[in-house]
Design a protein around this motif. Sequence first.
Motif, short mmCIF file in Angstrom:
data_model
loop_
_atom_site.label_atom_id
_atom_site.label_comp_id
_atom_site.label_asym_id
_atom_site.label_seq_id
_atom_site.Cartn_x
_atom_site.Cartn_y
_atom_site.Cartn_z
N ARG A 160 0.86 -1.17 0.00
CA ARG A 160 0.00 0.00 0.00
C ARG A 160 0.90 1.23 0.00
O ARG A 160 1.47 1.57 1.03
CB ARG A 160 -0.90 -0.01 1.23
N PRO A 161 1.03 1.90 -1.15
CA PRO A 161 1.95 3.04 -1.23
C PRO A 161 1.56 4.17 -0.29
O PRO A 161 2.43 4.91 0.17
CB PRO A 161 1.88 3.47 -2.68
N GLN A 162 0.27 4.32 0.01
CA GLN A 162 -0.16 5.40 0.88
C GLN A 162 -0.02 5.03 2.36
O GLN A 162 -0.14 5.87 3.22
CB GLN A 162 -1.61 5.81 0.57
N GLY A 163 0.21 3.73 2.62
CA GLY A 163 0.34 3.29 4.00
C GLY A 163 -1.00 3.26 4.71
O GLY A 163 -2.05 3.51 4.13
N GLY A 164 -0.97 2.97 5.97
CA GLY A 164 -2.19 2.97 6.78
C GLY A 164 -3.12 1.84 6.42
O GLY A 164 -2.72 0.81 5.91
N GLY A 165 -4.39 2.05 6.69
CA GLY A 165 -5.39 1.03 6.41
C GLY A 165 -5.56 0.07 7.57
O GLY A 165 -4.96 0.22 8.63
N ARG A 166 -6.40 -0.90 7.36
CA ARG A 166 -6.66 -1.89 8.40
C ARG A 166 -5.65 -3.02 8.32
O ARG A 166 -5.10 -3.32 7.27
CB ARG A 166 -8.06 -2.46 8.22
N ARG A 167 -5.46 -3.67 9.44
CA ARG A 167 -4.55 -4.83 9.51
C ARG A 167 -5.14 -5.96 8.67
O ARG A 167 -6.34 -6.22 8.69
CB ARG A 167 -4.40 -5.28 10.94
N ARG A 168 -4.29 -6.64 7.94
CA ARG A 168 -4.71 -7.75 7.09
C ARG A 168 -5.17 -8.91 7.96
O ARG A 168 -4.58 -9.21 9.00
CB ARG A 168 -3.52 -8.17 6.23
N ALA A 169 -6.24 -9.57 7.52
CA ALA A 169 -6.76 -10.73 8.25
C ALA A 169 -5.72 -11.85 8.24
O ALA A 169 -4.96 -12.01 7.29
CB ALA A 169 -8.06 -11.20 7.61
N ASP A 170 -5.70 -12.61 9.31
CA ASP A 170 -4.75 -13.70 9.47
C ASP A 170 -4.94 -14.75 8.39
O ASP A 170 -6.05 -15.26 8.18
CB ASP A 170 -4.92 -14.31 10.85
N ASP A 171 -3.86 -15.09 7.67
CA ASP A 171 -3.93 -16.08 6.60
C ASP A 171 -4.40 -17.44 7.11
O ASP A 171 -5.15 -18.14 6.43
CB ASP A 171 -2.56 -16.24 5.93
N ARG A 172 -3.96 -17.80 8.28
CA ARG A 172 -4.32 -19.12 8.83
C ARG A 172 -5.81 -19.19 9.15
O ARG A 172 -6.45 -20.21 8.92
CB ARG A 172 -3.47 -19.40 10.07
N ALA A 173 -6.38 -18.09 9.65
CA ALA A 173 -7.81 -18.06 9.94
C ALA A 173 -8.62 -18.12 8.64
O ALA A 173 -9.67 -18.78 8.58
CB ALA A 173 -8.16 -16.79 10.71
N VAL A 174 -8.14 -17.45 7.61
CA VAL A 174 -8.82 -17.48 6.32
C VAL A 174 -8.78 -18.90 5.74
O VAL A 174 -9.79 -19.39 5.23
CB VAL A 174 -8.20 -16.45 5.35
N LEU A 175 -7.64 -19.55 5.84
CA LEU A 175 -7.54 -20.94 5.35
C LEU A 175 -8.49 -21.84 6.13
O LEU A 175 -9.15 -22.70 5.54
CB LEU A 175 -6.10 -21.44 5.47
N ALA A 176 -8.58 -21.66 7.43
CA ALA A 176 -9.49 -22.47 8.24
C ALA A 176 -10.93 -22.28 7.77
O ALA A 176 -11.69 -23.25 7.67
CB ALA A 176 -9.35 -22.11 9.71
N ALA A 177 -11.32 -21.06 7.46
CA ALA A 177 -12.68 -20.78 7.00
C ALA A 177 -12.93 -21.41 5.64
O ALA A 177 -14.00 -21.97 5.38
CB ALA A 177 -12.92 -19.28 6.94
N ILE A 178 -11.94 -21.37 4.75
CA ILE A 178 -12.10 -21.96 3.42
C ILE A 178 -12.23 -23.48 3.52
O ILE A 178 -13.09 -24.08 2.87
CB ILE A 178 -10.92 -21.56 2.51
#
Length: 72
Positions: free
Chosen positions: A23-41
Motif C-alpha cells: 500500500r503506497p499510501q500506508g495505513g489502512g486496516r490490519r490484514r486478516a490472518d492467513d491461517r484463519a482465512v484458510l481455516a474458514a475456506i
Amino acid sequence: MRSWPPDELWQMAKPLMPAPAKRPQGGGRRRADDRAVLAAIVYLAQAGCSWRKLPATLFGTSRATVHRRFTE
C-alpha cells in the motif's frame, strides 16, 4: 481456531498464499490472518455450506474477506 489448520496442512498451504499487496499510501486496516482465512475456506469445503452460511465469528474474519482471499 488457533490450532487449526494443523501445522502440516499450514506448512503446505503457506507458500500458496498470495503476498499482501503493498500500500503506497500506508495505513489502512490490519490484514486478516492467513491461517484463519484458510481455516474458514477448509470449513466451507468440508461442510458444503454456502458463503452466506459461513459462521464468520467462529474464524474471526468476515465472509467478504474469506471470499475475496479465496478468489485471489
